[in-house]
Design a protein around this motif. Structure first.
Motif, PDB file in Angstrom:
ATOM      1  N   SER A 103       0.822  -1.218   0.000  1.00  0.00           N
ATOM      2  CA  SER A 103       0.000   0.000   0.000  1.00  0.00           C
ATOM      3  C   SER A 103       0.850   1.259   0.000  1.00  0.00           C
ATOM      4  CB  SER A 103      -0.916   0.010   1.236  1.00  0.00           C
ATOM      5  OG  SER A 103      -1.795  -1.096   1.220  1.00  0.00           O
ATOM      6  N   GLY A 104       2.094   1.143   0.503  1.00  0.00           N
ATOM      7  CA  GLY A 104       2.971   2.303   0.565  1.00  0.00           C
ATOM      8  C   GLY A 104       3.688   2.611  -0.737  1.00  0.00           C
ATOM      9  N   VAL A 105       3.548   1.733  -1.736  1.00  0.00           N
ATOM     10  CA  VAL A 105       4.190   1.976  -3.024  1.00  0.00           C
ATOM     11  C   VAL A 105       3.497   3.136  -3.733  1.00  0.00           C
ATOM     12  CG1 VAL A 105       4.675   1.011  -5.314  1.00  0.00           C
ATOM     13  CG2 VAL A 105       4.966  -0.402  -3.262  1.00  0.00           C
ATOM     14  N   SER A 106       4.268   4.024  -4.307  1.00  0.00           N
ATOM     15  CA  SER A 106       3.720   5.187  -5.001  1.00  0.00           C
ATOM     16  C   SER A 106       2.797   4.751  -6.142  1.00  0.00           C
ATOM     17  CB  SER A 106       4.866   6.031  -5.563  1.00  0.00           C
ATOM     18  OG  SER A 106       4.365   7.137  -6.285  1.00  0.00           O
ATOM     19  N   GLY A 107       1.583   5.302  -6.154  1.00  0.00           N
ATOM     20  CA  GLY A 107       0.619   4.985  -7.206  1.00  0.00           C
ATOM     21  C   GLY A 107      -0.409   3.955  -6.794  1.00  0.00           C
ATOM     22  N   VAL A 108      -0.238   3.311  -5.620  1.00  0.00           N
ATOM     23  CA  VAL A 108      -1.172   2.292  -5.139  1.00  0.00           C
ATOM     24  C   VAL A 108      -2.156   2.924  -4.162  1.00  0.00           C
ATOM     25  CG1 VAL A 108      -1.422   0.141  -3.841  1.00  0.00           C
ATOM     26  CG2 VAL A 108       0.490   0.416  -5.443  1.00  0.00           C
ATOM     27  N   THR A 109      -3.446   2.678  -4.395  1.00  0.00           N
ATOM     28  CA  THR A 109      -4.475   3.209  -3.488  1.00  0.00           C
ATOM     29  C   THR A 109      -5.165   2.112  -2.681  1.00  0.00           C
ATOM     30  OG1 THR A 109      -6.174   3.077  -5.220  1.00  0.00           O
ATOM     31  CG2 THR A 109      -4.930   5.151  -5.046  1.00  0.00           C
ATOM     32  N   GLY A 110      -4.973   0.845  -3.067  1.00  0.00           N
ATOM     33  CA  GLY A 110      -5.608  -0.247  -2.340  1.00  0.00           C
ATOM     34  C   GLY A 110      -5.041  -1.597  -2.731  1.00  0.00           C
ATOM     35  N   VAL A 111      -5.191  -2.582  -1.823  1.00  0.00           N
ATOM     36  CA  VAL A 111      -4.708  -3.938  -2.062  1.00  0.00           C
ATOM     37  C   VAL A 111      -5.794  -4.932  -1.665  1.00  0.00           C
ATOM     38  CG1 VAL A 111      -2.914  -5.637  -1.546  1.00  0.00           C
ATOM     39  CG2 VAL A 111      -2.360  -3.205  -1.486  1.00  0.00           C
TER      40      VAL A 111
ATOM     41  N   ALA B  38      -1.174 -10.628  -5.770  1.00  0.00           N
ATOM     42  CA  ALA B  38      -1.971  -9.540  -5.204  1.00  0.00           C
ATOM     43  C   ALA B  38      -2.627  -8.740  -6.314  1.00  0.00           C
ATOM     44  CB  ALA B  38      -1.099  -8.622  -4.343  1.00  0.00           C
ATOM     45  N   HIS B  39      -3.789  -8.175  -6.001  1.00  0.00           N
ATOM     46  CA  HIS B  39      -4.452  -7.214  -6.881  1.00  0.00           C
ATOM     47  C   HIS B  39      -4.299  -5.837  -6.247  1.00  0.00           C
ATOM     48  CE1 HIS B  39      -7.363 -10.248  -8.984  1.00  0.00           C
ATOM     49  NE2 HIS B  39      -6.123 -10.693  -8.919  1.00  0.00           N
ATOM     50  N   VAL B  40      -3.825  -4.873  -7.012  1.00  0.00           N
ATOM     51  CA  VAL B  40      -3.654  -3.524  -6.489  1.00  0.00           C
ATOM     52  C   VAL B  40      -4.484  -2.541  -7.316  1.00  0.00           C
ATOM     53  CG1 VAL B  40      -1.356  -3.994  -5.590  1.00  0.00           C
ATOM     54  CG2 VAL B  40      -1.595  -3.105  -7.899  1.00  0.00           C
ATOM     55  N   THR B  41      -5.105  -1.609  -6.622  1.00  0.00           N
ATOM     56  CA  THR B  41      -5.848  -0.542  -7.287  1.00  0.00           C
ATOM     57  C   THR B  41      -4.913   0.651  -7.431  1.00  0.00           C
ATOM     58  OG1 THR B  41      -7.879  -1.304  -6.229  1.00  0.00           O
ATOM     59  CG2 THR B  41      -7.904   0.896  -7.219  1.00  0.00           C
ATOM     60  N   LEU B  42      -4.901   1.251  -8.647  1.00  0.00           N
ATOM     61  CA  LEU B  42      -3.952   2.312  -8.947  1.00  0.00           C
ATOM     62  C   LEU B  42      -4.599   3.687  -8.967  1.00  0.00           C
ATOM     63  CD1 LEU B  42      -2.074   0.651 -11.966  1.00  0.00           C
ATOM     64  CD2 LEU B  42      -1.574   0.430  -9.527  1.00  0.00           C
ATOM     65  N   GLU B  43      -3.766   4.694  -8.761  1.00  0.00           N
ATOM     66  CA  GLU B  43      -4.195   6.066  -8.992  1.00  0.00           C
ATOM     67  C   GLU B  43      -4.390   6.264 -10.499  1.00  0.00           C
ATOM     68  OE1 GLU B  43      -1.127   8.457  -7.361  1.00  0.00           O
ATOM     69  OE2 GLU B  43      -1.667   8.044  -5.262  1.00  0.00           O
ATOM     70  N   ILE B  44      -5.174   7.254 -10.868  1.00  0.00           N
ATOM     71  CA  ILE B  44      -5.510   7.454 -12.275  1.00  0.00           C
ATOM     72  C   ILE B  44      -4.268   7.633 -13.143  1.00  0.00           C
ATOM     73  CG2 ILE B  44      -6.674   8.998 -13.915  1.00  0.00           C
ATOM     74  CD1 ILE B  44      -8.743   9.577 -11.772  1.00  0.00           C
ATOM     75  N   GLU B  45      -3.280   8.409 -12.634  1.00  0.00           N
ATOM     76  CA  GLU B  45      -2.104   8.715 -13.452  1.00  0.00           C
ATOM     77  C   GLU B  45      -0.987   7.674 -13.312  1.00  0.00           C
ATOM     78  OE1 GLU B  45      -1.698  10.684  -9.455  1.00  0.00           O
ATOM     79  OE2 GLU B  45      -3.260  10.378 -10.965  1.00  0.00           O
ATOM     80  N   ALA B  46      -1.184   6.635 -12.484  1.00  0.00           N
ATOM     81  CA  ALA B  46      -0.122   5.651 -12.248  1.00  0.00           C
ATOM     82  C   ALA B  46       0.102   4.755 -13.458  1.00  0.00           C
ATOM     83  CB  ALA B  46      -0.461   4.801 -11.027  1.00  0.00           C
ATOM     84  N   GLU B  47       1.357   4.393 -13.680  1.00  0.00           N
ATOM     85  CA  GLU B  47       1.725   3.491 -14.772  1.00  0.00           C
ATOM     86  C   GLU B  47       1.765   2.054 -14.233  1.00  0.00           C
ATOM     87  OE1 GLU B  47       2.589   1.640 -18.088  1.00  0.00           O
ATOM     88  OE2 GLU B  47       2.155   3.801 -18.009  1.00  0.00           O
ATOM     89  N   PRO B  48       0.883   1.165 -14.740  1.00  0.00           N
ATOM     90  CA  PRO B  48       0.787  -0.205 -14.197  1.00  0.00           C
ATOM     91  C   PRO B  48       2.103  -0.961 -14.153  1.00  0.00           C
ATOM     92  CG  PRO B  48      -1.052   0.241 -15.646  1.00  0.00           C
ATOM     93  CD  PRO B  48      -0.116   1.406 -15.785  1.00  0.00           C
ATOM     94  N   ASP B  49       2.871  -0.955 -15.240  1.00  0.00           N
ATOM     95  CA  ASP B  49       4.117  -1.706 -15.281  1.00  0.00           C
ATOM     96  C   ASP B  49       5.122  -1.193 -14.253  1.00  0.00           C
ATOM     97  OD1 ASP B  49       3.192  -3.371 -17.242  1.00  0.00           O
ATOM     98  OD2 ASP B  49       4.079  -2.232 -18.891  1.00  0.00           O
ATOM     99  N   THR B  50       5.182   0.105 -14.095  1.00  0.00           N
ATOM    100  CA  THR B  50       6.099   0.697 -13.118  1.00  0.00           C
ATOM    101  C   THR B  50       5.737   0.274 -11.701  1.00  0.00           C
ATOM    102  OG1 THR B  50       6.454   2.625 -14.542  1.00  0.00           O
ATOM    103  CG2 THR B  50       7.032   2.860 -12.205  1.00  0.00           C
ATOM    104  N   VAL B  51       4.430   0.288 -11.396  1.00  0.00           N
ATOM    105  CA  VAL B  51       3.966  -0.108 -10.063  1.00  0.00           C
ATOM    106  C   VAL B  51       4.249  -1.586  -9.812  1.00  0.00           C
ATOM    107  CG1 VAL B  51       1.934  -0.411  -8.602  1.00  0.00           C
ATOM    108  CG2 VAL B  51       2.196   1.673  -9.938  1.00  0.00           C
TER     109      VAL B  51
END
Length: 304
Positions: free
Chosen positions: A230-238, A255-268
């Motif tokens: 959850s502390g990873v930049s761009g993650v809003t939920g797990v 794990a399934h992670v919910t991202l912020e709108i501007e977050a890049e999936p591969d980077t996260v």
């Protein structure tokens, strides 16, 4: 590319060296196990039989370590997509159940002997136990150089070390019987060894059962893993977070992670995998990234 090959050859050489040492230790320990069981019945020593039960854990540990080296190098196939490392856990679980039965049998026999003491040939008991002590010392020397490079060898080394303590206990009991004539010392030593083996057997059964049930491995706090992701930049939920192991030292996570709108999936995904490896030694991580308002249905399909 040459570095990779050299590393592979080094790994194969180390595994081969460990396997050779394990085979020698197994041959010595197995031979003595047979002699100790025979001596226990022949000299009517319950302490020897109890120590033989513990010696069986040494044999099992050595066999498991050898199987781990052999099957661990076998590649996964279309039927065993995770490979064959789980075979080590199945063998260890079987070993734990068998040892429980033997230890309980020895404890019951010891209780009977307290009420009806039986004569014990202390001299033969001492000779057999002394041979066992020598075998354990030799086996420890064989395994010492590889114990810091292999979890399997280290486990076998610790089993042999523990059995050496049991041999010392039997020798002490034989000396006491020889000079005092107190035959009740024999069942006391047997009970002592049995009570020492049972907790270790229970721990082995508990840990192997946890692996077979794909429970969270010992030393891993799922809440902490969730907090780290959850502390990873761009993650809003797990959610749908799972951590398990195929063997005692092979950790995996999905794990399934919910991202912020501007977050890049591969980077996260890369950031989560790297952090889990650094913090928890989880080398196999699969992360499903979802955009806000989406949730996967378990089949990899995201729905609003």
């Amino acid at each position: 590319m040459p570095d990779t090959k050299d590393g592979g050859h080094a790994h194969d050489h180390t595994a081969g060296t460990n396997a050779t040492k394990l085979k020698w230790a197994l041959a010595l320990t197995s031979t003595y196990l047979i002699a100790e069981v025979f001596g226990g019945f022949y000299f009517n020593s319950l302490a020897l039989l109890s120590d033989a039960a513990h010696m069986m854990t040494d044999v099992a540990a050595l066999v498991i370590a050898l199987m781990a080296i052999r099957f661990g190098q076998k590649a996964a196939d279309d039927r065993r997509t995770f490979g064959y490392r789980r075979f080590e856990i199945l063998a260890a679980a079987f070993n734990a159940v068998l040892l429980f039965g033997i230890a309980i049998y020895v404890l019951i026999e010891a209780i009977k002997r307290f009420g009806s003491p039986e004569p014990v040939q202390s001299t033969g008991m001492m000779i057999v136990a002394s041979i066992g002590l020598i075998v354990n010392i030799v086996s420890m020397r064989l395994l010492m150089s590889g114990k810091d490079k292999s979890f399997n060898v280290k486990g076998a080394y610790l089993e042999v070390w523990a059995d050496m303590i049991g041999s010392v206990g039997v020798i002490a009991g034989a000396v006491a019987i020889r000079f005092t004539g107190w035959t009740w010392v024999d069942p006391i030593v047997a009970v002592g060894i049995g009570l020492w083996v049972l907790p270790r057997t229970w721990i082995l059964l508990r840990d192997t059962t946890n692996v077979l049930l794909e429970g969270v491995p010992n030393g891993i706090d799922l809440k902490e893993v969730r907090a780290v992701i959850s502390g990873v930049s761009g993650v809003t939920g797990v959610h749908d977070l799972h951590v398990w192991s195929m063997s005692n030292d092979d950790l995996s996570c999905t794990a399934h992670v919910t991202l912020e709108i501007e977050a890049e999936p591969d980077t996260v995904r890369r950031a989560v995998a790297q952090l889990l490896d650094e913090r928890f030694k989880i080398e196999h991580t699969t992360v499903q990234a979802e955009k806000p308002g989406e949730r996967c249905d378990g089949k990899g399909h995201a729905h609003p």
